[in-house]
Design an enzyme around this catalytic site. Sequence first.
Site, PDB file in Angstrom:
ATOM      1  N   HIS A  80      30.445  -0.304-137.958  1.00 11.28           N
ATOM      2  CA  HIS A  80      29.218  -1.101-137.617  1.00 11.28           C
ATOM      3  C   HIS A  80      29.915  -2.354-136.725  1.00 11.28           C
ATOM      4  O   HIS A  80      30.840  -2.815-137.302  1.00 11.28           O
ATOM      5  CB  HIS A  80      28.393  -1.356-138.590  1.00 11.28           C
ATOM      6  CG  HIS A  80      27.125  -1.892-138.600  1.00 11.28           C
ATOM      7  ND1 HIS A  80      27.032  -3.329-138.012  1.00 11.28           N
ATOM      8  CD2 HIS A  80      25.813  -1.438-138.106  1.00 11.28           C
ATOM      9  CE1 HIS A  80      25.569  -3.586-137.811  1.00 11.28           C
ATOM     10  NE2 HIS A  80      24.792  -2.456-137.757  1.00 11.28           N
ATOM     11  N   ASP A 110      32.215  -1.219-146.369  1.00 13.11           N
ATOM     12  CA  ASP A 110      30.881  -1.362-146.209  1.00 13.11           C
ATOM     13  C   ASP A 110      30.321  -0.205-146.708  1.00 13.11           C
ATOM     14  O   ASP A 110      30.143   0.911-146.179  1.00 13.11           O
ATOM     15  CB  ASP A 110      30.972  -1.588-144.468  1.00 13.11           C
ATOM     16  CG  ASP A 110      29.346  -1.644-143.961  1.00 13.11           C
ATOM     17  OD1 ASP A 110      28.335  -1.576-144.942  1.00 13.11           O
ATOM     18  OD2 ASP A 110      29.160  -1.710-142.806  1.00 13.11           O
ATOM     19  N   GLN A 161      25.344   2.246-146.115  1.00 11.88           N
ATOM     20  CA  GLN A 161      24.940   3.485-145.832  1.00 11.88           C
ATOM     21  C   GLN A 161      25.280   4.527-147.031  1.00 11.88           C
ATOM     22  O   GLN A 161      24.647   5.656-146.882  1.00 11.88           O
ATOM     23  CB  GLN A 161      25.276   4.121-144.353  1.00 11.88           C
ATOM     24  CG  GLN A 161      25.042   3.508-143.180  1.00 11.88           C
ATOM     25  CD  GLN A 161      23.603   3.346-142.840  1.00 11.88           C
ATOM     26  OE1 GLN A 161      22.996   4.632-143.291  1.00 11.88           O
ATOM     27  NE2 GLN A 161      23.092   2.594-142.238  1.00 11.88           N
ATOM     28  N   LYS A 164      17.904  -1.243-146.856  1.00  9.25           N
ATOM     29  CA  LYS A 164      18.089   0.183-146.455  1.00  9.25           C
ATOM     30  C   LYS A 164      17.819   1.103-147.871  1.00  9.25           C
ATOM     31  O   LYS A 164      18.105   2.062-147.989  1.00  9.25           O
ATOM     32  CB  LYS A 164      19.443   0.376-146.116  1.00  9.25           C
ATOM     33  CG  LYS A 164      19.838  -0.336-144.596  1.00  9.25           C
ATOM     34  CD  LYS A 164      21.278   0.132-144.280  1.00  9.25           C
ATOM     35  CE  LYS A 164      21.526  -0.714-143.006  1.00  9.25           C
ATOM     36  NZ  LYS A 164      20.749  -0.280-141.798  1.00  9.25           N
ATOM     37  N   CYS A 207      24.593  -0.435-133.098  1.00  7.94           N
ATOM     38  CA  CYS A 207      25.404  -1.365-133.623  1.00  7.94           C
ATOM     39  C   CYS A 207      27.128  -0.870-133.793  1.00  7.94           C
ATOM     40  O   CYS A 207      27.742  -1.385-134.683  1.00  7.94           O
ATOM     41  CB  CYS A 207      25.042  -2.178-134.620  1.00  7.94           C
ATOM     42  SG  CYS A 207      23.627  -3.235-134.413  1.00  7.94           S
TER      43      CYS A 207
END
Length: 418
Positions: free
Chosen positions: A134, A209, A212, A235, A376
């Site tokens: 991202h 990261d 997700q 999220k 993104c």
Amino acid sequence: MTYDGLDVEKIRKDFPVFSRELPDGRSLVYLDSGNSSQKPNQVIDTMREHLAIHYSNVGRAMHLLGAESTDAYESARDKVAGFIGAPSRDEVVFTKNASEALNLVAYSFGNPAVTDPRFTLGPGDEIVISEMEHHSNIVPWQLLVQRTGATLKWFGVTDDGRLDYDPGVITERTKIVSIAHQSNVLGTVNPVAEVAARAHEMGALVLLDASQSVPHHPVDVSRLGADLVAFTGHKMVGPSGIGVLWGRAEVLDAMPPFLGGGEMIEAVWMDRSTYAPVPHKFEAGTPPIVEAIGLGAAVDYLTGVGMEAIEAHERTLTAYALDALRELPGLRLIGPDTTEGRGGTLSFTLEGIHPHDVGQILDDHFGVAVRVGHHCARPLHLRFGIPATTRASFYLYNTTGEIDALVRGLHHVQKVFA
């Protein structure tokens, strides 16, 4: 509707958005949770109640409301720490989103205030990311190499959407490896343990990261092998405006403050300051109080449902969707075509049809909400030679019937452009 022990019909009743009727009597089919998830009543009510009868600033006021607000805010930290398996609550730093958490870490490298050799950075030193990141995990590192003269390197991506892992990319000059735990476009779950082992062998730190992954899989930071993990609340059925940086205590202790202001200090003189211990060293000013409390409620909700059950449900949906999409001629899946090592995010193109047209028709005629664009992650789309994709992403409240609605809508799109 029960999937892998998950009572989806009951879950959907917790989310008020699914009770609304779209124009022409259509039902909402929300397949955009990879962008931002919907919110259950339990989160909405918790935030509303705190704003209505408990609200005050935290860590400052010596009165009942101040104590209630501070207790609720710090209780949220406890909940997040437990949810991700953090060894200590003090390793959980609240930020406004994952982007801020990633920037916070990047700020530490090459900072003259830091003497720890792990954070010294200059010409000849290296930062390693991947081609599937991202923008939030690309741009901060680009800015850092511009400031320091260090070198930015990256792993590529294979044709089937897997990390093209070459351990030789990580060298003795590497200071940090920062990659996605799960790709927001491909759905790919990366081999974190293998990458982290190589990085640590070379003396580098590892940042993940996990925006997700944390909402969709059981995640235990003490077992991942990473030194730092960033994720976001919006999220994972929580509110926007709240993110999390987890870090090993001794790593966070070595990092300088990112923002200066109230509550992050120990003492202040006109010519110098000393700083509060972590996590407060990184939480300058009035924090996102109600948002953090809402994230705590989101953690309670997901824990009550069960992360193992959510993961199994999404695996079932992903397998069903992969089979269903194969019947569409001219559809190109960007990412792994099996459920192995992937999550419930499916990005694709339809031959001869721009993704923006796909998304518009799905929304206007079928009430199907997907995301279109480069998500993104423009470098990843350039890697595959495409400007954009259509992305459907699943969560605990989705059903196979909604996937059927997506496929019907895609057939209609193809007829429109035939």
